[in-house]
Enzyme design. Structure first.
Site, PDB file in Angstrom:
ATOM      1  N   HIS A  89      21.875  24.356   7.898  1.00  0.00           N
ATOM      2  CA  HIS A  89      23.346  25.415   7.710  1.00  0.00           C
ATOM      3  C   HIS A  89      23.832  26.486   8.510  1.00  0.00           C
ATOM      4  O   HIS A  89      24.754  26.896   8.675  1.00  0.00           O
ATOM      5  CB  HIS A  89      23.544  26.177   6.439  1.00  0.00           C
ATOM      6  CG  HIS A  89      23.373  25.110   5.577  1.00  0.00           C
ATOM      7  ND1 HIS A  89      23.195  23.927   4.822  1.00  0.00           N
ATOM      8  CD2 HIS A  89      24.847  25.483   3.646  1.00  0.00           C
ATOM      9  CE1 HIS A  89      23.010  23.353   3.970  1.00  0.00           C
ATOM     10  NE2 HIS A  89      24.248  24.191   3.414  1.00  0.00           N
ATOM     11  N   ASP A 151      26.337  35.328   0.376  1.00  0.00           N
ATOM     12  CA  ASP A 151      27.079  34.179  -0.880  1.00  0.00           C
ATOM     13  C   ASP A 151      27.122  33.393  -1.280  1.00  0.00           C
ATOM     14  O   ASP A 151      27.284  32.997  -2.302  1.00  0.00           O
ATOM     15  CB  ASP A 151      28.555  33.741   0.315  1.00  0.00           C
ATOM     16  CG  ASP A 151      29.247  35.883   0.441  1.00  0.00           C
ATOM     17  OD1 ASP A 151      28.997  36.795  -0.178  1.00  0.00           O
ATOM     18  OD2 ASP A 151      30.424  35.620   1.076  1.00  0.00           O
ATOM     19  N   GLU A 264      33.510  43.015  -0.869  1.00  0.00           N
ATOM     20  CA  GLU A 264      33.819  42.071  -0.180  1.00  0.00           C
ATOM     21  C   GLU A 264      35.139  42.582  -0.096  1.00  0.00           C
ATOM     22  O   GLU A 264      35.973  43.412  -0.335  1.00  0.00           O
ATOM     23  CB  GLU A 264      33.186  40.798  -0.563  1.00  0.00           C
ATOM     24  CG  GLU A 264      31.708  40.301  -0.103  1.00  0.00           C
ATOM     25  CD  GLU A 264      31.445  38.984   0.402  1.00  0.00           C
ATOM     26  OE1 GLU A 264      32.150  38.335   0.643  1.00  0.00           O
ATOM     27  OE2 GLU A 264      30.403  38.935   0.357  1.00  0.00           O
TER      28      GLU A 264
HETATM   29  P1  FAD Z   1      18.765  27.021   9.162  1.00  0.00           P
HETATM   30  O1  FAD Z   1      20.164  26.183   9.806  1.00  0.00           O
HETATM   31  O2  FAD Z   1      18.607  25.436   9.048  1.00  0.00           O
HETATM   32  O3  FAD Z   1      18.182  27.660  10.655  1.00  0.00           O
HETATM   33  C1  FAD Z   1      18.451  28.287  11.386  1.00  0.00           C
HETATM   34  C2  FAD Z   1      18.079  28.544  12.151  1.00  0.00           C
HETATM   35  O4  FAD Z   1      16.875  29.598  11.874  1.00  0.00           O
HETATM   36  C3  FAD Z   1      17.606  27.846  13.468  1.00  0.00           C
HETATM   37  O5  FAD Z   1      17.129  28.409  14.472  1.00  0.00           O
HETATM   38  C4  FAD Z   1      15.976  28.054  12.946  1.00  0.00           C
HETATM   39  O6  FAD Z   1      14.993  26.685  14.325  1.00  0.00           O
HETATM   40  C5  FAD Z   1      15.735  28.943  12.566  1.00  0.00           C
HETATM   41  N1  FAD Z   1      14.626  28.544  11.056  1.00  0.00           N
HETATM   42  C6  FAD Z   1      15.060  28.317  10.099  1.00  0.00           C
HETATM   43  N2  FAD Z   1      13.921  28.393   9.217  1.00  0.00           N
HETATM   44  C7  FAD Z   1      13.221  28.981   9.992  1.00  0.00           C
HETATM   45  C8  FAD Z   1      12.104  29.332   9.843  1.00  0.00           C
HETATM   46  N3  FAD Z   1      11.598  29.608   8.326  1.00  0.00           N
HETATM   47  N4  FAD Z   1      11.246  30.646  10.057  1.00  0.00           N
HETATM   48  C9  FAD Z   1      11.640  31.062  11.593  1.00  0.00           C
HETATM   49  N5  FAD Z   1      13.018  30.130  11.545  1.00  0.00           N
HETATM   50  C10 FAD Z   1      13.040  29.634  10.969  1.00  0.00           C
HETATM   51  N6  FAD Z   1      25.231  34.172   6.497  1.00  0.00           N
HETATM   52  C11 FAD Z   1      25.169  35.220   5.482  1.00  0.00           C
HETATM   53  O7  FAD Z   1      24.375  36.254   6.175  1.00  0.00           O
HETATM   54  N7  FAD Z   1      25.957  35.351   4.554  1.00  0.00           N
HETATM   55  C12 FAD Z   1      26.201  34.738   3.902  1.00  0.00           C
HETATM   56  O8  FAD Z   1      27.068  35.151   3.154  1.00  0.00           O
HETATM   57  C13 FAD Z   1      26.642  33.647   4.770  1.00  0.00           C
HETATM   58  N8  FAD Z   1      27.398  32.527   3.518  1.00  0.00           N
HETATM   59  C14 FAD Z   1      26.796  30.839   4.338  1.00  0.00           C
HETATM   60  C15 FAD Z   1      27.955  29.721   3.706  1.00  0.00           C
HETATM   61  C16 FAD Z   1      27.514  28.696   4.208  1.00  0.00           C
HETATM   62  C17 FAD Z   1      28.433  27.670   3.571  1.00  0.00           C
HETATM   63  C18 FAD Z   1      27.053  28.722   5.527  1.00  0.00           C
HETATM   64  C19 FAD Z   1      27.005  27.183   5.290  1.00  0.00           C
HETATM   65  C20 FAD Z   1      26.837  29.171   6.072  1.00  0.00           C
HETATM   66  C21 FAD Z   1      26.567  30.891   5.740  1.00  0.00           C
HETATM   67  N9  FAD Z   1      26.162  31.672   6.490  1.00  0.00           N
HETATM   68  C22 FAD Z   1      25.461  33.035   5.499  1.00  0.00           C
HETATM   69  C23 FAD Z   1      25.465  32.135   7.096  1.00  0.00           C
HETATM   70  C24 FAD Z   1      23.495  31.461   6.380  1.00  0.00           C
HETATM   71  O9  FAD Z   1      22.689  32.600   6.946  1.00  0.00           O
HETATM   72  C25 FAD Z   1      23.027  30.974   8.614  1.00  0.00           C
HETATM   73  O10 FAD Z   1      23.612  29.988   8.906  1.00  0.00           O
HETATM   74  C26 FAD Z   1      21.000  30.525   8.142  1.00  0.00           C
HETATM   75  O11 FAD Z   1      20.409  30.387   9.225  1.00  0.00           O
HETATM   76  C27 FAD Z   1      21.332  28.925   7.367  1.00  0.00           C
HETATM   77  O12 FAD Z   1      20.569  28.918   6.355  1.00  0.00           O
HETATM   78  P2  FAD Z   1      19.850  28.143   7.176  1.00  0.00           P
HETATM   79  O13 FAD Z   1      18.187  28.112   5.842  1.00  0.00           O
HETATM   80  O14 FAD Z   1      20.270  26.877   6.244  1.00  0.00           O
HETATM   81  O15 FAD Z   1      19.008  27.581   8.661  1.00  0.00           O
END
Ligand code: FAD
Length: 513
Positions: A89, A151, A264
Site C-alpha cells: 500500500h 485510519d 482528526e
Molecule cells: P508496504 O507498502 O508493503 O511496504 C512499505 C515499506 O515497508 C517498504 O519499504 C517495505 O519494504 C517495508 N516493509 C514492509 N513490510 C515490512 C516488514 N515486515 N519489515 C520491514 N520492512 C517492511 N498510514 C498511516 O500512518 N495512517 C493512515 O491512516 C494510513 N492510511 C492509509 C490508507 C490507505 C488506503 C493507504 C493505501 C495507505 C495508508 N497509510 C496510512 C500508509 C501506510 O501506512 C503505508 O503505505 C504502509 O507502508 C503500508 O503498509 P503495507 O503493509 O502495505 O507496506
C-alpha cells in the site's frame, strides 16, 4: 547454494524455468515457502499505481527462518536486493525491488498471540499480519485492542511500523511505533535478533520508522488496552481555519478523561460537489447538509473537526450526552452543522473498509493514487492553509484532505521517524487523491506536478515540514530530509545492512557489490 541462486536468477531466461527448477531452488535454500520467478503482477505494483518495476523473483516465505535464509543468500550474491512487501500500500514503489527479490510478508504463518506481562496486555503478531486481523482477534477473543491505529487497517504491522502509523489516537498514545515494546527482526546480515528498548536497542529504534532499511520485522509485540464497546463519532463544521485549529489543538492538549479519544479533521470544498464538497460531511446518508448555515462570505474551503468518544455498554445514553456536551461546550463550530452517529468500536475502526468497497465499485480504488502526506509544524500551518488549501487545491483532490494535530512529546526521538524541526504541535496533512483514471480523470502527471508545486511553495515560504511516507530520487534529497539525523541513519545502515540489501525501493542507498 549462492552460485545456484545467482545462476538461477541471472543465468536463465525466466520463461524457460520449469516448476522443477523452482522446486530445486527452494530445496537448495531449504525454504519451507515458495518461489515464483518471472513477472508476478502483484510484486510489480503498489497502491500508488504510478511506479512499476519487475523483480527477479517473488518469494513467499513461511517462517522467520525462510526470511533469514533468503536474506543471507542475497547477501552472498553479487548484487541481489530484498524488499519485504507488506500489503503493497505504498505510493511510490517503496516495497519493490528492481531485479531483486520481493518477499511477500503476508504469506508467513499468521500468528496473533495475546499475553500478559506484569499486569499489561500485549499481542505478539507476525510482521505480515494485517491490522484488521489484529483488531478482530484481540476484540472478539479478549475484549482488548491496540491503542494506536491507522485510519485504514488493511495494512501490515511491519509496513506501518516501518513508517510510523498514525490516526486520530496518535495525539494521546503517539504513533504505532511508540506502542510496541519488542520486535523480532531479520537484519540485512541475515541475523535473527530480538530487540527492545533494553536489548539491542539501536536495532529496535532503528527499525521503527526505518523505512525497511535495517531489518525485516517478523514479529512485533503490540501494547493492548481494554476495547470499548461503542464509539460516538462526531463531525463539526468550521468556516474559519483559526477556530478549527484552536479547537483541534485544545482537544489534543487536554488530559485523558477530559477530551475525546480520537481527534482528526479534514478540509472540504464549500460547494455541493458530491466528491469534494458538503455531501462528504454527514456521517449518515439520512443526514443532510444544510448550506444555509454557512455565512455567505465564507471562503472556498471549509473545515471539519472529527472526534470520537469511547463508550461502554454500561454507560447510560444520558451520561454519554452529558459528557459529549461538556466536551463540545467550549468549541466554536457552526452550531447547526454538527453530525453524529453511534456505532460499534470495530465498525468505527473499519470505517475506511466501507469506503474501499464503495471506491472499488466506482473503479477508483485500483486507479493511480499520487498521494501527498506531510507533517507540517504548527508555526507553518496557517500559511499552508492559505497557500495550499485555499489556493492550489481549493477545488478538492477527488478524495479526503486530512489535517489534524499531534504532539511531538508522544513520539520517541530514538526511532528513525523524521518530524518537522520545531515546536510541540505539528499537523498531519494528507491529500488522498481518488481521481478516476485518465481520460475520465486528470492525467496522473498533472497531479504529481501539483504535489511538486505544493512542496516547492512550502520550501519557498520557509514552512517547517517533512514528508511522511517520504519518497526521493537522490541521496542528497534524503540527506536533507533526515537533516541532523542523517549520520545516525547511515551508521545504523552500516551496522545492520552493510551491503544495502534491504528495501531498495526506497532509493536511499545503493547495493554494494
Ligand atoms: P508496504 O507498502 O508493503 O511496504 C512499505 C515499506 O515497508 C517498504 O519499504 C517495505 O519494504 C517495508 N516493509 C514492509 N513490510 C515490512 C516488514 N515486515 N519489515 C520491514 N520492512 C517492511 N498510514 C498511516 O500512518 N495512517 C493512515 O491512516 C494510513 N492510511 C492509509 C490508507 C490507505 C488506503 C493507504 C493505501 C495507505 C495508508 N497509510 C496510512 C500508509 C501506510 O501506512 C503505508 O503505505 C504502509 O507502508 C503500508 O503498509 P503495507 O503493509 O502495505 O507496506
Amino acid at each position: 547454494m549462492i552460485a545456484y541462486l545467482e545462476h538461477f536468477v541471472h543465468g536463465n531466461d525466466t520463461e524457460s524455468r520449469t516448476d522443477d527448477d523452482v522446486t530445486s531452488l527452494c530445496k537448495a535454500l531449504d525454504l519451507q515457502g515458495s518461489i515464483n520467478c518471472g513477472p508476478v503482477d502483484v510484486a510489480c505494483k503498489d497502491f500508488g499505481g504510478v511506479k512499476s518495476v519487475e523483480p527477479l523473483a517473488f518469494v513467499r516465505p513461511s517462517s522467520t527462518d525462510d526470511v533469514a535464509r533468503l536474506v543471507r543468500a542475497a547477501g552472498g550474491s553479487s548484487n541481489l536486493t530484498v524488499a519485504a512487501r507488506g500489503n503493497g500500500h505504498s505510493i511510490n514503489g517503496q516495497a519493490m525491488a528492481d531485479g531483486g527479490i520481493v518477499m511477500d510478508m503476508r504469506s508467513m504463518e499468521e500468528k496473533i498471540q495475546v499475553l500478559r506481562i506484569n499486569g499489561l496486555a500485549y499481542a505478539d503478531v507476525s510482521g505480515g499480519v494485517l491490522w484488521e486481523d489484529v483488531l478482530k482477534r484481540c476484540v472478539s477473543g479478549f475484549g482488548l485492542a491496540p491503542r494506536s491505529w491507522t485510519d485504514y487497517l488493511s495494512l501490515t504491522v511491519g509496513g506501518t511500523l516501518s513508517n510510523a502509523g498514525v490516526s486520530g489516537q496518535a495525539f494521546r498514545y503517539g504513533p504505532q511505533t511508540t506502542n510496541v515494546t519488542e520486535l523480532e527482526v531479520v537484519t540485512g546480515k541475515g541475523d535473527t535478533v530480538i530487540c527492545s528498548e533494553s536489548d539491542n536497542s539501536e536495532l529496535f529504534f532503528g527499525v521503527l520508522g526505518g523505512l525497511g532499511q535495517f531489518g525485516i520485522i517478523t514479529r512485533a509485540r503490540v501494547l493492548l488496552q481494554p476495547a470499548p464497546d461503542m464509539v460516538r463519532w462526531i463531525r463539526l463544521v468550521y468556516t474559519e481555519f483559526e477556530d478549527f485549529t484552536r479547537d483541534a489543538e485544545l482537544l489534543v492538549t487536554r488530559p485523558e478523561g477530559k477530551s475525546f479519544d480520537y481527534v482528526e479533521g479534514f478540509v472540504f470544498v464549500n460547494s455541493d460537489d458530491l466528491i469534494n464538497g458538503w455531501p462528504t460531511v454527514p456521517l449518515d446518508p439520512d443526514h443532510g447538509f444544510d448550506p444555509s448555515h454557512i455565512p455567505p462570505n465564507s471562503g472556498p474551503v471549509l473545515y471539519c473537526l472529527e472526534v470520537a468518544l469511547h463508550c461502554w455498554n454500561y454507560d447510560l445514553p444520558s451520561n454519554i450526552d452529558t459528557a459529549v456536551n461538556r466536551l463540545l461546550g467550549p468549541l466554536r463550530f457552526v452550531e447547526r452543522l454538527k453530525f453524529q452517529v453511534d456505532l460499534s468500536y470495530t465498525e468505527f475502526l473499519l470505517r475506511v473498509k466501507r469506503a474501499e468497497q464503495h471506491a472499488e465499485a466506482n473503479g477508483i480504488w485500483n486507479a493511480p493514487h499520487p498521494w501527498l502526506n506531510m507533517f507540517v509544524s504548527k508555526s507553518g500551518i496557517a500559511d499552508f492553509d492559505r497557500l495550499v488549501f485555499r489556493s492550489i487545491v481549493k477545488d478538492g483532490v477527488g478524495g479526503p484532505m486530512l489535517i489534524y494535530p499531534m504532539l511531538r512529546s508522544k513520539w520517541d526521538s530514538r526511532t528513525s521517524v523524521v518530524l518537522p524541526e520545531g515546536g510541540e504541535i505539528f499537523y498531519l496533512v494528507a491529500l488522498l487523491r481518488f481521481s478516476p483514471p485518465y481520460p475520465k480523470g486528470p492525467p496522473v502527471e498533472n497531479l504529481l506536478a501539483q504535489n511538486h508545486e505544493i512542496i516547492q511553495r512550502c520550501l519557498n515560504r520557509g514552512i517547517d515540514f517533512k514528508l511522511y511516507l517520504p519518497h526521493y530520487k537522490t541521496q542528497e534529497d534524503w540527506k536533507r530530509h533526515f537533516g541532523n539525523q542523517w549520520t545516525r541513519f547511515v551508521e545504523r545502515k552500516a551496522n545492520f545492512d552493510p551491503m544495502a540489501i534491504l528495501a531498495p525501493g526506497q532509493r536511499i542507498f545503493t547495493r554494494i557489490s
